[in-house]
Design a protein around this motif. Structure first.
Motif, short mmCIF file in Angstrom:
data_model
loop_
_atom_site.label_atom_id
_atom_site.label_comp_id
_atom_site.label_asym_id
_atom_site.label_seq_id
_atom_site.Cartn_x
_atom_site.Cartn_y
_atom_site.Cartn_z
N ALA A 1 -3.50 5.20 2.25
CA ALA A 1 -4.71 4.65 1.62
C ALA A 1 -4.53 4.37 0.14
N ALA A 2 -3.94 5.31 -0.58
CA ALA A 2 -3.76 5.11 -2.02
C ALA A 2 -2.84 3.93 -2.30
N GLU A 3 -1.79 3.79 -1.50
CA GLU A 3 -0.87 2.67 -1.69
C GLU A 3 -1.52 1.34 -1.29
N ARG A 4 -2.38 1.38 -0.27
CA ARG A 4 -3.10 0.15 0.09
C ARG A 4 -3.98 -0.30 -1.08
N ASP A 5 -4.64 0.65 -1.73
CA ASP A 5 -5.45 0.29 -2.90
C ASP A 5 -4.58 -0.29 -4.02
N ARG A 6 -3.43 0.33 -4.24
CA ARG A 6 -2.52 -0.14 -5.29
C ARG A 6 -2.03 -1.56 -4.99
N LEU A 7 -1.65 -1.80 -3.75
CA LEU A 7 -1.15 -3.12 -3.37
C LEU A 7 -2.25 -4.17 -3.47
N HIS A 8 -3.46 -3.82 -3.06
CA HIS A 8 -4.59 -4.75 -3.16
C HIS A 8 -4.81 -5.16 -4.62
N ALA A 9 -4.73 -4.18 -5.52
CA ALA A 9 -4.91 -4.47 -6.95
C ALA A 9 -3.78 -5.34 -7.48
N ILE A 10 -2.56 -5.08 -7.05
CA ILE A 10 -1.43 -5.92 -7.48
C ILE A 10 -1.67 -7.37 -7.07
N ILE A 11 -2.16 -7.57 -5.87
CA ILE A 11 -2.38 -8.93 -5.38
C ILE A 11 -3.48 -9.62 -6.17
N TYR A 12 -4.65 -8.97 -6.27
CA TYR A 12 -5.82 -9.64 -6.86
C TYR A 12 -5.79 -9.67 -8.39
N ASP A 13 -5.24 -8.64 -9.00
CA ASP A 13 -5.25 -8.58 -10.47
C ASP A 13 -4.03 -9.26 -11.10
N LEU B 1 -0.86 -11.10 -8.91
CA LEU B 1 -0.18 -12.21 -8.25
C LEU B 1 -1.06 -13.44 -8.10
N VAL B 2 -2.33 -13.25 -7.79
CA VAL B 2 -3.24 -14.38 -7.61
C VAL B 2 -3.37 -15.21 -8.89
N VAL B 3 -3.19 -14.56 -10.03
CA VAL B 3 -3.30 -15.28 -11.31
C VAL B 3 -1.92 -15.52 -11.94
N GLY B 4 -0.86 -15.38 -11.13
CA GLY B 4 0.48 -15.75 -11.59
C GLY B 4 1.18 -14.73 -12.44
N VAL B 5 0.73 -13.47 -12.42
CA VAL B 5 1.36 -12.41 -13.22
C VAL B 5 2.38 -11.68 -12.34
N ILE B 6 3.62 -11.63 -12.80
CA ILE B 6 4.69 -10.93 -12.10
C ILE B 6 5.09 -9.73 -12.95
N GLU C 1 1.04 -14.31 -1.38
CA GLU C 1 1.54 -14.18 -2.75
C GLU C 1 2.70 -13.19 -2.90
N ILE C 2 2.95 -12.34 -1.91
CA ILE C 2 3.97 -11.30 -2.09
C ILE C 2 5.35 -11.91 -2.27
N GLY C 3 5.58 -13.06 -1.67
CA GLY C 3 6.85 -13.74 -1.86
C GLY C 3 7.10 -14.20 -3.28
N LEU C 4 6.05 -14.19 -4.10
CA LEU C 4 6.23 -14.49 -5.52
C LEU C 4 6.79 -13.29 -6.27
N LEU C 5 6.63 -12.09 -5.69
CA LEU C 5 7.05 -10.85 -6.34
C LEU C 5 8.41 -10.38 -5.84
N LEU C 6 8.65 -10.57 -4.54
CA LEU C 6 9.87 -10.07 -3.91
C LEU C 6 10.51 -11.17 -3.07
N ARG D 1 6.59 -4.58 -8.86
CA ARG D 1 7.69 -4.79 -7.93
C ARG D 1 8.29 -3.45 -7.50
N ASP D 2 8.49 -2.55 -8.44
CA ASP D 2 9.03 -1.23 -8.12
C ASP D 2 8.08 -0.46 -7.21
N ALA D 3 6.78 -0.59 -7.44
CA ALA D 3 5.80 0.13 -6.62
C ALA D 3 5.85 -0.36 -5.17
N VAL D 4 5.96 -1.67 -4.98
CA VAL D 4 6.02 -2.20 -3.62
C VAL D 4 7.34 -1.84 -2.95
#
Length: 234
Positions: A155-167, A169-174, A203-208, A179-182
Motif C-alpha cells: 500500500a505505501a509503495e502504491r501511494d508512492r508510485l501514484h505520486a510519482i506518476i501524477y506529480d 511524470l505526467v508533467v514531464g519531470v524525471i 508514463e512509466i516508460g519515460l522513467l525506466l 527511478r531508484d524507488a521504482v
C-alpha cells in the motif's frame, strides 16, 4: 499487387500529453518499419484537457469520465476512425462506456499487454501503475482472464508510485530518486516470485527502459501501439 489498405486509428489522448506524444511517435515508427519508404500511420487524435479528467478521477466520478471519453470516441468515429485507442491505462476503467458509444472496435490496452506478456513467457507479473489501475478490478481481472497472475507493490509503495506518476511524470519531470524507488519496488516483486513486469501506466516508460529491467518487461504504451498497427495493417 493489391492496393495497400491502411486503416485509420482514432486516439483519445492527453492523459497525459507526455505519453500521447509517445503514442504518436511509436505508431508512425512502427508503420514505417513495416511498410518502409515514406509511409506513416493514418491517425485522428483528440487530445483532452487532463486537469478536469484528473479532478473527476480524484472525486471517484467515473460516470462523468466515461461520458466525456464516450463523446470523444463518437467524434473520432465521425471523423473517420476505424478503431479507437484510449491512450492511457487507467481510463480503460471506462472502456465499457466507450465501446457502447461506437460501432468500430476499441483496441484494449490490457488485451495487448496480456498478449505481450504471454509472448515473453511471463506467468506472474508485477503491475506498476496508478493507484486506480493497481487497486480497482477492471485491469487485473482482464489480465487474469487471460491466465496471468498479477501482483502489485504494498500500500505505501502504491501511494508512492501514484505520486510519482501524477506529480512528476505526467508533467514531464524525471527524478533519479523516483527511478531508484521504482527499481526497489521491482526488486521486491522479483523476490516475491514475479517473473515479469508491467509498466501499467503509459508514463512509466519515460522513467525506466524495459531493456534495462531484471525481468521480462512490457511497456503497455508500446504493446498497445503494436496491437493497433496490427489492426491498421489488417
Amino acid at each position: 499487387m493489391p492496393a495497400l489498405i491502411l486503416r485509420t486509428l482514432g486516439l483519445i489522448g492527453g492523459m497525459s500529453a507526455e505519453s500521447t506524444s509517445v503514442y504518436y511517435q511509436t505508431l508512425n515508427r512502427l508503420v514505417r518499419a513495416r511498410l518502409g519508404g515514406l509511409h506513416s500511420a493514418k491517425l485522428v487524435l483528440w487530445s483532452v484537457d487532463f486537469a478536469p479528467i484528473a479532478a473527476l478521477q480524484a472525486q471517484g466520478d467515473w460516470d462523468a469520465t466515461g461520458a466525456a471519453l464516450a463523446e470523444v470516441a463518437r467524434r473520432l468515429e465521425g471523423a473517420g476512425a476505424e478503431a479507437i485507442l484510449i491512450c492511457a491505462n487507467t481510463m480503460h476503467l471506462n472502456a465499457p462506456q466507450v465501446e457502447a458509444a461506437i460501432s468500430v472496435p476499441l483496441i484494449h490496452i490490457a488485451d495487448a499487454t496480456a498478449a505481450a506478456l504471454q509472448a515473453l513467457g511471463v506467468t506472474r507479473a508485477l503491475l506498476l501503475a496508478t493507484r486506480f489501475t493497481m487497486e480497482k478490478p477492471f485491469y487485473r481481472e482482464r489480465l487474469e482472464a487471460a491466465g496471468l497472475a498479477v501482483q502489485t507493490p504494498d500500500a505505501a509503495e502504491r501511494d508512492r508510485l501514484h505520486a510519482i506518476i501524477y506529480d512528476e511524470l505526467v508533467v514531464g519531470v524525471i527524478n533519479p530518486r523516483s527511478r531508484d524507488a521504482v527499481l526497489a519496488m521491482i526488486a521486491q516483486g522479483r523476490a516475491a516470485g514475479c517473473d515479469g513486469i508491467i509498466f501499467g501506466c503509459t508514463e512509466i516508460g519515460l522513467l525506466l527502459d524495459p531493456a534495462d529491467m531484471p525481468l521480462p518487461t512490457v511497456d503497455t504504451a508500446i504493446a498497445h501501439c503494436q496491437a493497433a498497427v496490427d489492426f491498421a495493417l489488417g
